[in-house]
Write a protein that holds these residues in place. Structure first.
Motif, PDB file in Angstrom:
ATOM      1  N   PRO A 142      12.489 -12.909 -12.841  1.00 36.55           N
ATOM      2  CA  PRO A 142      13.492 -13.015 -11.791  1.00 36.55           C
ATOM      3  C   PRO A 142      13.384 -14.637 -11.065  1.00 36.55           C
ATOM      4  O   PRO A 142      14.392 -14.758 -10.506  1.00 36.55           O
ATOM      5  N   TYR A 143      12.599 -15.113 -11.585  1.00 29.08           N
ATOM      6  CA  TYR A 143      12.770 -16.496 -11.118  1.00 29.08           C
ATOM      7  C   TYR A 143      12.039 -17.566 -12.066  1.00 29.08           C
ATOM      8  O   TYR A 143      11.300 -17.067 -13.079  1.00 29.08           O
ATOM      9  N   GLU A 144      12.338 -18.885 -11.967  1.00 24.69           N
ATOM     10  CA  GLU A 144      11.572 -19.705 -12.877  1.00 24.69           C
ATOM     11  C   GLU A 144      10.279 -20.148 -12.326  1.00 24.69           C
ATOM     12  O   GLU A 144      10.027 -20.152 -11.386  1.00 24.69           O
ATOM     13  N   ALA A 150       3.219 -25.780 -12.050  1.00 24.63           N
ATOM     14  CA  ALA A 150       2.045 -25.507 -12.322  1.00 24.63           C
ATOM     15  C   ALA A 150       1.422 -24.059 -12.867  1.00 24.63           C
ATOM     16  O   ALA A 150       0.574 -24.054 -13.511  1.00 24.63           O
ATOM     17  N   GLN A 151       2.562 -23.082 -12.711  1.00 21.40           N
ATOM     18  CA  GLN A 151       2.174 -21.758 -13.268  1.00 21.40           C
ATOM     19  C   GLN A 151       2.484 -21.816 -14.696  1.00 21.40           C
ATOM     20  O   GLN A 151       1.749 -21.363 -15.597  1.00 21.40           O
ATOM     21  N   LYS A 152       3.385 -22.751 -15.287  1.00 17.60           N
ATOM     22  CA  LYS A 152       3.486 -23.181 -16.906  1.00 17.60           C
ATOM     23  C   LYS A 152       2.433 -23.671 -17.366  1.00 17.60           C
ATOM     24  O   LYS A 152       1.989 -23.188 -18.190  1.00 17.60           O
ATOM     25  N   VAL A 198      -3.171 -18.503  -1.734  1.00 14.90           N
ATOM     26  CA  VAL A 198      -2.487 -17.478  -1.283  1.00 14.90           C
ATOM     27  C   VAL A 198      -0.801 -17.848  -1.517  1.00 14.90           C
ATOM     28  O   VAL A 198      -0.085 -18.694  -0.881  1.00 14.90           O
ATOM     29  N   GLY A 199      -0.263 -16.915  -2.218  1.00  9.46           N
ATOM     30  CA  GLY A 199       1.170 -17.140  -2.360  1.00  9.46           C
ATOM     31  C   GLY A 199       1.534 -17.907  -3.431  1.00  9.46           C
ATOM     32  O   GLY A 199       2.703 -18.105  -3.530  1.00  9.46           O
ATOM     33  N   SER A 200       0.713 -18.466  -4.178  1.00 10.11           N
ATOM     34  CA  SER A 200       1.160 -19.473  -5.273  1.00 10.11           C
ATOM     35  C   SER A 200       1.769 -18.783  -6.399  1.00 10.11           C
ATOM     36  O   SER A 200       1.998 -19.642  -7.411  1.00 10.11           O
ATOM     37  N   GLY A 201       1.310 -17.509  -6.450  1.00 12.76           N
ATOM     38  CA  GLY A 201       2.115 -16.671  -7.641  1.00 12.76           C
ATOM     39  C   GLY A 201       1.094 -16.247  -8.776  1.00 12.76           C
ATOM     40  O   GLY A 201       1.354 -16.785 -10.149  1.00 12.76           O
ATOM     41  N   LYS A 202      -0.045 -15.921  -8.557  1.00 11.37           N
ATOM     42  CA  LYS A 202      -0.965 -15.663  -9.613  1.00 11.37           C
ATOM     43  C   LYS A 202      -0.753 -14.318 -10.323  1.00 11.37           C
ATOM     44  O   LYS A 202      -0.940 -14.195 -11.608  1.00 11.37           O
ATOM     45  N   THR A 203       0.110 -13.474  -9.835  1.00 12.79           N
ATOM     46  CA  THR A 203       0.268 -12.256 -10.220  1.00 12.79           C
ATOM     47  C   THR A 203       1.083 -12.245 -11.449  1.00 12.79           C
ATOM     48  O   THR A 203       0.763 -11.683 -12.429  1.00 12.79           O
ATOM     49  N   VAL A 204       2.211 -13.244 -11.436  1.00 11.08           N
ATOM     50  CA  VAL A 204       2.922 -13.259 -12.661  1.00 11.08           C
ATOM     51  C   VAL A 204       2.226 -14.067 -13.732  1.00 11.08           C
ATOM     52  O   VAL A 204       2.563 -13.805 -14.937  1.00 11.08           O
ATOM     53  N   GLY A 258      11.023 -23.259  -2.292  1.00 12.09           N
ATOM     54  CA  GLY A 258      11.885 -22.745  -0.987  1.00 12.09           C
ATOM     55  C   GLY A 258      10.998 -21.908  -0.144  1.00 12.09           C
ATOM     56  O   GLY A 258      11.556 -21.328   1.054  1.00 12.09           O
ATOM     57  N   ARG A 259       9.814 -21.879  -0.381  1.00 11.79           N
ATOM     58  CA  ARG A 259       8.778 -21.482   0.583  1.00 11.79           C
ATOM     59  C   ARG A 259       8.632 -22.135   1.806  1.00 11.79           C
ATOM     60  O   ARG A 259       8.479 -23.580   1.921  1.00 11.79           O
ATOM     61  N   LYS A 260       8.896 -21.705   3.006  1.00  5.22           N
ATOM     62  CA  LYS A 260       9.038 -22.247   4.305  1.00  5.22           C
ATOM     63  C   LYS A 260       7.557 -22.339   4.905  1.00  5.22           C
ATOM     64  O   LYS A 260       6.817 -21.301   4.720  1.00  5.22           O
TER      65      LYS A 260
HETATM   66  P1  ADP Z   1      -0.981 -14.963  -5.096  1.00  7.70           P
HETATM   67  O1  ADP Z   1      -1.157 -15.994  -5.688  1.00  7.70           O
HETATM   68  O2  ADP Z   1      -1.237 -14.805  -3.489  1.00  7.70           O
HETATM   69  O3  ADP Z   1      -1.428 -13.579  -5.692  1.00  7.70           O
HETATM   70  P2  ADP Z   1       1.575 -13.521  -5.635  1.00  7.70           P
HETATM   71  O4  ADP Z   1       1.527 -13.671  -7.314  1.00  7.70           O
HETATM   72  O5  ADP Z   1       1.294 -12.427  -4.774  1.00  7.70           O
HETATM   73  O6  ADP Z   1       0.749 -14.639  -5.107  1.00  7.70           O
HETATM   74  O7  ADP Z   1       2.941 -14.318  -5.385  1.00  7.70           O
HETATM   75  C1  ADP Z   1       3.488 -14.359  -4.065  1.00  7.70           C
HETATM   76  C2  ADP Z   1       5.174 -13.983  -4.162  1.00  7.70           C
HETATM   77  O8  ADP Z   1       5.770 -15.298  -4.755  1.00  7.70           O
HETATM   78  C3  ADP Z   1       5.537 -12.867  -4.730  1.00  7.70           C
HETATM   79  O9  ADP Z   1       6.459 -12.515  -4.103  1.00  7.70           O
HETATM   80  C4  ADP Z   1       5.884 -13.390  -6.159  1.00  7.70           C
HETATM   81  O10 ADP Z   1       6.891 -12.523  -6.744  1.00  7.70           O
HETATM   82  C5  ADP Z   1       6.403 -15.076  -5.696  1.00  7.70           C
HETATM   83  N1  ADP Z   1       6.588 -15.767  -6.970  1.00  7.70           N
HETATM   84  C6  ADP Z   1       5.512 -15.941  -7.596  1.00  7.70           C
HETATM   85  N2  ADP Z   1       6.009 -17.095  -8.553  1.00  7.70           N
HETATM   86  C7  ADP Z   1       7.047 -17.378  -8.075  1.00  7.70           C
HETATM   87  C8  ADP Z   1       8.198 -18.427  -8.620  1.00  7.70           C
HETATM   88  N3  ADP Z   1       7.847 -19.285  -9.595  1.00  7.70           N
HETATM   89  N4  ADP Z   1       9.307 -18.665  -7.972  1.00  7.70           N
HETATM   90  C9  ADP Z   1       9.578 -17.706  -6.881  1.00  7.70           C
HETATM   91  N5  ADP Z   1       8.865 -16.812  -6.314  1.00  7.70           N
HETATM   92  C10 ADP Z   1       7.746 -16.681  -6.921  1.00  7.70           C
END
Ligand code: ADP
Ligand code: MG
Length: 683
Positions: free
Chosen positions: A255-257, A261-263, A287-293, A439-441
């Protein structure tokens, strides 16, 4: 070491009999080598200083002329106080010595003495500790002070040290390669030891310190790097040839790019898949940096290579959240994700295990339930543990052993300063997500006094009225501490009273059963509860994007890293979030912690600050430090040396010369002694 002569027992030195030898042995000093490597914890500074520029309470050494005869007051029990008027330059001041009445005869009027002591500006008095009869010229500038016990005197100890260095110094073998010493301009071991014990100048002491800091860091890194190389050579993993096209399609369907850093970290992990080495990688991301994806993408890579993957989370709620996310992302793809937790039982569990064993399940997500003996995979290729610090070494090992040398990734949201991660996790590769999704505030953080609680409640109510939810966090120092639970219960009752009939308040703490906790958490995430009062059990991973407000009671009782973790529970959705720290810190350090929190949202910056404030020992807490103790090196300030030492060690173990040539024999002895070469694990 490395020269038998240095193993000469201490009794070979002049003036050491049985009794002294025993005293030294109690300090773990049995050989001449042990002695030379017993470093002073400070030096007494005998350099002359200008009294008029010496601040109150500082130690000072001055040359003085005796102006009047000393007077002695006897205080009983053999105690006495000697006072003498002296001229320091043109200033008439006093010097005081305790229990040294015999000095009276020696301090003759008009004679010149050198006095060292603490300067009391108000009383215009030097509280003397050392006196030397005569001008300063024939005296040394720095005298080492060792950490001794019992009746062993500093002065005697110093004579042993002098003797050892002059009689056995020639036998010292430098473990640092000549090339490293040249390159980094380090003094050799003999000059180093002279300088660390008996420096001629401040610069001499500094260079000596620099050398031994490097030596310690280098030897430690060498062990780690040698171990890494050995593991790589010994336990050959498998090459996982994933399908790049399928992987790209999956990433495009998200759902997002991905952030850059994730790439980057996805690439680092995938590159490991293609090598025959077993991956042993730490993924750090705030926290919130998007590790799950990242976990999802890389698990998918393993699946396209024909392997199964596993993801272990510390709590059921987290495991369920992961399953939800992954099932949604994998819906258009042919990937089967299953959940195994303590609450999966009976027939469901039996069927699930059967499907796992025959390979029908591609990705298994769960809690500790994953490491039960009857959980058998068909071909487990890739294992991820989320919030790795929550699991013990043993648990991680069991999971790893469920596959045939599967690749392993540890994910952690605890940002660890670079020096510590190089040191504590040196044998791992480290990937870092150092960028937040766009876009994270940033969370607005405020520090208020406890008496401002009324204003905090208003702000809280304001958020609730707009449909948002809130956390109220109470400190919990020990799970078992009744008082802390009490705190949470009181806060809960107070808030319930305040919002009675308007908003629902829930309570969460460590005394609840896992099932009760899950229920509370579920009610909160489904919006049935508006405020969740909790101890720190809520810290890990919980994701309720509608929660925008957090108040932390007694915030001064938390460390910076923990406050940051807690704060990460808000700011997860589209709305502006707030964190209010209620604290009346008593110490400067406490105040600085609160200020740091209000100043930045950057977990790595806070971690570095935490390290500076608390020191490396306390950084990880008592439980799991994994840090070696260094005598000289300092992980807060010596990070440049640490990086240089690591790079040098990494390159060195790759050379044949290191393993074969005589030049490196002393270093190989160090390794042999540490047991690294026998395959002992550091983790
Ligand atoms: P954490 O690293 O703390 O485990 P999460 O994986 O839970 O973080 O991700 C936090 C939130 O950010 C989730 O809602 C996730 O879907 C969202 N997210 C992750 N990567 C991106 C991205 N590249 N763009 C926008 N939102 C993202
Ligand atoms: Mg997470």
């Amino acid at each position: 070491m490395f020269n038998e002569v240095l193993l000469t027992p201490m009794t070979a030195l002049k003036g050491i009999g049985k009794e002294t030898a025993q005293q030294l042995a109690d300090l773990r000093i049995e050989t001449v080598y042990d002695l030379m490597y017993t470093f002073p914890y400070r030096h007494e500074d005998f350099r002359l200083k200008d009294l008029t520029e010496t601040p109150h309470n500082e130690r000072v050494t001055v040359e003085a002329r005796i102006e009047r005869e000393a007077s002695v007051m006897f205080l009983g029990k053999g105690k006495s106080r000697l006072q003498v008027h002296i001229f320091v330059g043109r200033h008439l001041v006093k010097a005081v010595f305790f229990n040294q009445a015999y000095l009276k005869q020696k301090l003759t009027i008009g004679s010149v003495v050198t006095i060292t002591g603490k300067w009391d500006q108000g009383r215009q008095t030097i509280n003397g500790t050392h006196v030397h009869f005569g001008p300063k010229t024939d005296q040394i500038d720095f005298e080492p002070v060792y950490s001794l016990r019992g009746t062993l005197q500093q002065k005697r100890f110093r004579t042993f040290m002098r003797q050892a260095l002059s009689e056995y110094g020639h036998a010292l073998v430098d473990v640092l390669p000549v090339d490293a010493r040249m390159q980094y301009k380090l003094v050799d071991v003999r000059a180093g030891l002279e300088g660390i014990h008996f420096p001629q100048t401040a610069e001499h002491a500094k260079q000596a310190r620099r050398r031994f800091a490097f030596e310690e860091l280098f030897l430690f890194q060498l062990q780690i790097q040698a171990l890494r190389k050995k593991r790589r050579d010994d336990e050959v993993g498998k090459v996982m040839k994933y399908n790049n096209e399928q992987l790209k399609a999956f990433i495009a369907s998200l759902p997002y790019e991905l952030t850059n850093a994730q790439k980057r970290v996805v690439n680092e992990i995938c590159r490991d898949f293609l090598t025959p080495y077993r991956m042993n990688r730490l993924l750090q991301g705030d926290v919130g940096s998007g590790k799950t994806v990242v976990a999802a993408i890389t698990l998918y890579a393993a699946v396209t290579a024909g392997y199964q993957g596993a993801l272990m989370a510390p709590t059921e709620i987290l495991a369920e959240q992961h399953v939800e996310s992954l099932q949604a992302w994998f819906a258009p793809f042919n990937v089967r994700v299953a959940l195994l937790s303590g609450s999966v039982k009976g027939k469901t569990r039996r069927e699930l295990l059967a499907e796992l064993a025959n390979g029908d399940i591609d990705i298994l997500i769960g809690t500790h339930a994953l490491i039960q003996p009857d959980v058998v995979f068909h071909n487990l290729g890739f294992v991820i543990t989320d919030e790795q610090h929550r699991f013990g070494v043993e648990q991680r090992r069991i999971l790893r052993d469920k596959g045939e040398s599967p690749d392993v990734l540890f994910m952690t949201a605890t940002p660890i300063p670079r020096t510590l991660s190089i040191t504590a996790f040196g044998e791992m590769d480290v990937s870092i997500i150092d960028e937040m999704p766009a876009g994270r505030k940033p969370i607005e953080t405020h520090w208020v006094k406890k008496e401002q609680f009324g204003a905090v409640v208003q702000k809280l109510e304001n958020e609730l009225l707009q449909g948002r939810q809130a956390y109220a966090i109470c400190p919990l120092i020990e799970e078992s501490d009744k008082l802390d639970v009490q705190n949470a219960v009181e806060a809960y009752e107070q808030l319930r009273e305040l919002f009675r009939g308007r908003f629902e308040v829930g309570l969460m703490h460590g005394r609840l059963t896992p099932a009760e906790k899950d229920e509370v958490m579920r009610d909160f995430s489904e919006g049935k509860l508006h405020i969740l009062v909790s101890t720190t059990v809520v810290e890990v991973g919980v994701n309720v994007p509608n929660a925008t407000f957090m108040v932390v009671y007694d915030a001064e009782r938390f460390g910076l890293a923990q406050l940051h973790q807690l704060r990460g529970r808000v700011g997860r959705g589209e709305h502006q979030s707030y964190c209010v720290l209620m604290a009346d810190p008593k110490t400067d350090e406490g105040k600085e912690r609160m200020l740091s929190m209000t100043e930045t949202n950057d977990g790595f910056a806070l971690a570095q600050k935490d390290l500076e404030l608390r020191g490396p020992g306390d950084f990880f807490g008592k439980k799991q430090s994994g840090l070696p103790e260094f005598k000289v090196a300092d992980l807060v300030h010596d990070y440049r040396a640490l990086e240089v030492a690591r790079d040098y060690a990494t390159a060195l173990v790759q050379t044949d010369a290191f393993w074969q040539s005589d030049e490196y024999a002393p270093l190989r002895q160090v390794l042999a002694k540490s047991g690294v070469l026998d395959g002992e694990r550091i983790d």
